[in-house]
Write an enzyme that holds these catalytic residues in place. Structure first.
Site, PDB file in Angstrom:
ATOM      1  N   ASP A 171    -100.506   5.536 -55.424  1.00 17.49           N
ATOM      2  CA  ASP A 171    -101.721   5.381 -54.646  1.00 17.49           C
ATOM      3  C   ASP A 171    -102.618   4.379 -55.356  1.00 17.49           C
ATOM      4  OD1 ASP A 171    -104.106   6.084 -52.872  1.00 17.49           O
ATOM      5  OD2 ASP A 171    -102.630   7.566 -52.225  1.00 17.49           O
ATOM      6  N   HIS A 242    -103.429   1.960 -49.776  1.00 19.89           N
ATOM      7  CA  HIS A 242    -103.282   2.875 -50.924  1.00 19.89           C
ATOM      8  C   HIS A 242    -102.393   2.264 -52.010  1.00 19.89           C
ATOM      9  CE1 HIS A 242    -105.467   6.269 -49.283  1.00 19.89           C
ATOM     10  NE2 HIS A 242    -104.798   6.194 -48.147  1.00 19.89           N
ATOM     11  N   GLU A 305    -104.251   5.329 -43.400  1.00 18.66           N
ATOM     12  CA  GLU A 305    -105.549   4.835 -43.873  1.00 18.66           C
ATOM     13  C   GLU A 305    -105.464   3.391 -44.365  1.00 18.66           C
ATOM     14  OE1 GLU A 305    -107.638   9.037 -45.161  1.00 18.66           O
ATOM     15  OE2 GLU A 305    -106.554   7.934 -46.702  1.00 18.66           O
TER      16      GLU A 305
END
Length: 548
Positions: A171, A242, A305
Site C-alpha cells: 500500500d 495505493h 480508491e
C-alpha cells in the site's frame, strides 16, 4: 457449546477418557492431520498418545468417500473416537470439533499442573460448511504483523473453520514482501518515517519509524503452515492506486517527477502508477515472483480508491489513452487491470479485484470483492462474475464496536457483534441463479489504527467468531442462542491468550485516551456509500462471462 454451530449434534450417555491408554490411528494420507492433532493434544495433556499402535482405546482418523470435500462426521463413544471426513480438510475440521469437546485448557501451550480430567462426551456431530470461501483479510501494509504473530492468527482462523487468509501486502504506507528482482521495494518501501496518531485529518505524527517485511523464505513458511491447517493464503499487490511505497522505491513508476517517500498519512492518495508499458512489465515481474511463492488460485491486484486527477492532468497519460483507443481514465484503469489479469491467466491464476473494477470491462475470470455495501455483489453476480462478499457495514472489523466514548480511536459507524452475526454473503436482491455466483465471504481488517497484534485481537475478536458462524453454519441462525455458546467459547479464547473485547467494553489498557477518531453516523455513511457505488450501478452492462 460448539462454535461455529454444527449442522447436527446428537448427545448420548457416557464419555471417552483421554489418558495413558489412548492412541491415535491414521492412514498414510492423513498423517499430516494426525501429527497436527497429536501436537494439539500432547502439549496441554502431557499424554504419550502413540500413533498407529495397539493402544487399548483409539482415536481413528479416516477418509469417507460418501462425505463431501469439507464435510465430516465425528463419533465419540466410551470405547473409541472416529473422525471421518470427505477429504483431509474434512478430517481436520472434525479434529477441531474434537478439541472443542475437551475442556478449554486444551488450547494452552503447555500443561498447567492443574489439569482437569481429560474426557470427551459421547456424541455424534455431522457437519459441513455453507460457503467454500470463508476468509479474513489482514492489512499488513499499514501496520506490519511479525511472522510469529501471523502464524498465531492462522491457528485462530483454523480454530474457527476459516480457510482463506487474504494478505494485503502493499500500500502507500509500506511494501511487505521481498521481490528479489526489485530489492528497493523492501530496502526503501518497507518502512516509513512516522504514522498519524489517530484518524482525524489533522492527526499529529507520532515521529516513530515503522516497518518490516516478509522474506521469501518467511512466505514459504507461512504458506506451508497455513496449508497444514487447510488455509489458502491469497496475496494482494494493490495497483494502480495505493502504490506510493513502490513509487518511493522506484520513482520511474510514478506519473510526475516528484520524489516521494513512503506515505506517512492515512486516507485516499492522489499519487498513482503511470500507465507505461514499462510499468506494466515491472508488475508482471512482481507477479511472477508472487505466484512462485503463493500457490493460491486467486491473486489480488486491488483497483480500489484510485482517483484519476493525476492521469487527467498528465499530457503523457492522455497521449496513452488516445493511442490505445480508450474512452477515458476509467478505461485506462480497466486496460491496466486487464494487462495484469491476462498475465496471471497465463500463469494459471485468477485475478481478484475490488468492486470499483466493475466501472469498466473485466476479464471473464475476474472475481469481485464487494466491499462498499452490497452493490458490488449484486452488480457483479448479475453480470455473471464470481463474487466475494465483504460489505463494510457488516464485516469491516476496523470499524468501532459501539457508541461508547472509550472505544479506542473510534472510526466510521458502530459495527457490533450482532451486526457481524447478521452477515449473509448472499444479498436478498439476487435470484437463486444469481446467488450461485457468490462464492463466500470474508471479514476485512484494515490496520491503520492497530499498531500491535494485541490491538488486532481487540478489534477482531469476538466479532470474527460471529462472521465465522455466518460463513460456516447452514440453516437458520439465532443471535441469542449464539451468544450463549459464545460465552463458553470465550474461555477457549482466554486459554489461547486472545485479548478480545469484553461484552461491556474495552479494558483500561485497550482504550486510547486523547487519540481522536473519525466516527460517522449510519445515515452519513449510507449516503457516502451510495455516492461511491453510483459508478458501478450505472455502468453499461457487459455480456455475462462464461462460468470459470
Amino acid at each position: 457449546m460448539l462454535l461455529p454451530r454444527p449442522a447436527s449434534v446428537h448427545r448420548r450417555s457416557g464419555a471417552f477418557p483421554l489418558d495413558e491408554a489412548t492412541g491415535l490411528t491414521a492412514p498414510p494420507e492423513l498423517l499430516p492431520t494426525a501429527h497436527w492433532l497429536l501436537d494439539a493434544l500432547r502439549r496441554p495433556t502431557r499424554l504419550p498418545l502413540p500413533l498407529n499402535t495397539d493402544a487399548p482405546r483409539r482415536i481413528a482418523l479416516e477418509l469417507d468417500d460418501a462425505l463431501g470435500p469439507e464435510e465430516y462426521r465425528l463419533t465419540v463413544e466410551p470405547e473409541g473416537i472416529r473422525v471421518a471426513g470427505g477429504s483431509r480438510a474434512g478430517v481436520f475440521y472434525g479434529g477441531q470439533t474434537l478439541l472443542q469437546l475437551l475442556p478449554p485448557d486444551v488450547y494452552r501451550a503447555a500443561a498447567t499442573g492443574h489439569a482437569p480430567r481429560w474426557s470427551v462426551p459421547a456424541v455424534t456431530v455431522e457437519d459441513r460448511p455453507r460457503f467454500a470461501w470463508r476468509g479474513l483479510l489482514l492489512d499488513v501494509a499499514r501496520h506490519f504483523m511479525p511472522k510469529h504473530a501471523l502464524l498465531r492468527l492462522i491457528d485462530l482462523l483454523a480454530l474457527h473453520r476459516l480457510n482463506v487468509l487474504h494478505l494485503h501486502l502493499t500500500d502507500d504506507q509500506g511494501w511487505r514482501v521481498e521481490i528479489r528482482r526489485y530489492p528497493r521495494l523492501t530496502e526503501v518501501g518497507s518502512w516509513r518515517a512516522s504514522s498519524p496518531l489517530g484518524a482525524a485529518e489533522d492527526a499529529p505524527d507520532d515521529n516513530r519509524p515503522h516497518g518490516g517485511y516478509y522474506t521469501q523464505d518467511d512466505i514459504r513458511e507461512i504458506v506451508a503452515f497455513a496449508a497444514d491447517r487447510h488455509i489458502s493464503i491469497v496475496p494482494e499487490i494493490d495497483v494502480p492506486g495505493h502504490s506510493q511505497a513502490a513509487i518511493a522505491a522506484y520513482p520511474e513508476l510514478g506519473v510526475t517527477d516528484a520524489r516521494l517517500g513512503v506515505r506517512t498519512r492515512w486516507g485516499v492518495n492522489p499519487h498513482l502508477l503511470n500507465a507505461e508499458e514499462s510499468t506494466v512489465a515491472f508488475y508482471r515481474h512482481v507477479l511472477d515472483e508472487i505466484t512462485e511463492l503463493f500457490p493460491s488460485l486467486h491473486v489480488g491486484i486491488g483497483g480500489d480508491e484510485c482517483p484519476k486527477e493525476q492521469w487527467r492532468q498528465d499530457a503523457r497519460t492522455q497521449q496513452l489513452i488516445a493511442e490505445r483507443g480508450l474512452a477515458d481514465e476509467k478505461g485506462l484503469q480497466s486496460w491496466f487491470t486487464t494487462q495484469l489479469a491476462d498475465h496471471l491467466g497465463t500463469l494459471g491464476r485468477r485475478v481478484l479485484v475490488w468492486d470499483e473494477a466493475l466501472e469498466g470491462p473485466l476479464p471473464d475470470s475476474a472475481m469481485i470483492a464487494s466491499w462498499r455495501g452490497t452493490a458490488g455483489a449484486v452488480t457483479g453476480a448479475r453480470r455473471g462474475f464470481d463474487v466475494l462478499s465483504c460489505p463494510d457495514h457488516l464485516v469491516y472489523l476496523d470499524y468501532r464496536q459501539s457508541e461508547q466514548d472509550d472505544e479506542p480511536i473510534p472510526f466510521s459507524i458502530p459495527l457490533t457483534l450482532e451486526d457481524a452475526y447478521s452477515f449473509d454473503p448472499v444479498p436478498a436482491a439476487l435470484t437463486a441463479e444469481e446467488a450461485t455466483r457468490v462464492v463466500g465471504g470474508q471479514a476485512n481488517v484494515w490496520t491503520e489504527h492497530m499498531d500491535s497484534p494485541r490491538t488486532v485481537d481487540y478489534y477482531v475478536f469476538p466479532r470474527l467468531c460471529a462472521v465465522a458462524e455466518a460463513l460456516w453454519t447452514t440453516g437458520e441462525r439465532d443471535f441469542g442462542e449464539f451468544r450463549v455458546r459464545l460465552q463458553a467459547h470465550l474461555a477457549r479464547l482466554d486459554a489461547f491468550g486472545v485479548e478480545y473485547r469484553r461484552p461491556d467494553g474495552p479494558l483500561p489498557w485497550q482504550t486510547r485516551p486523547g487519540v481522536r477518531g473519525k466516527p460517522s453516523t449510519r445515515e452519513e455513511w449510507d449516503a457516502l456509500i451510495d455516492r461511491l457505488t453510483a459508478g458501478i450501478r450505472t455502468a453499461a452492462p457487459t455480456s455475462p462471462p462464461a462460468r470459470a
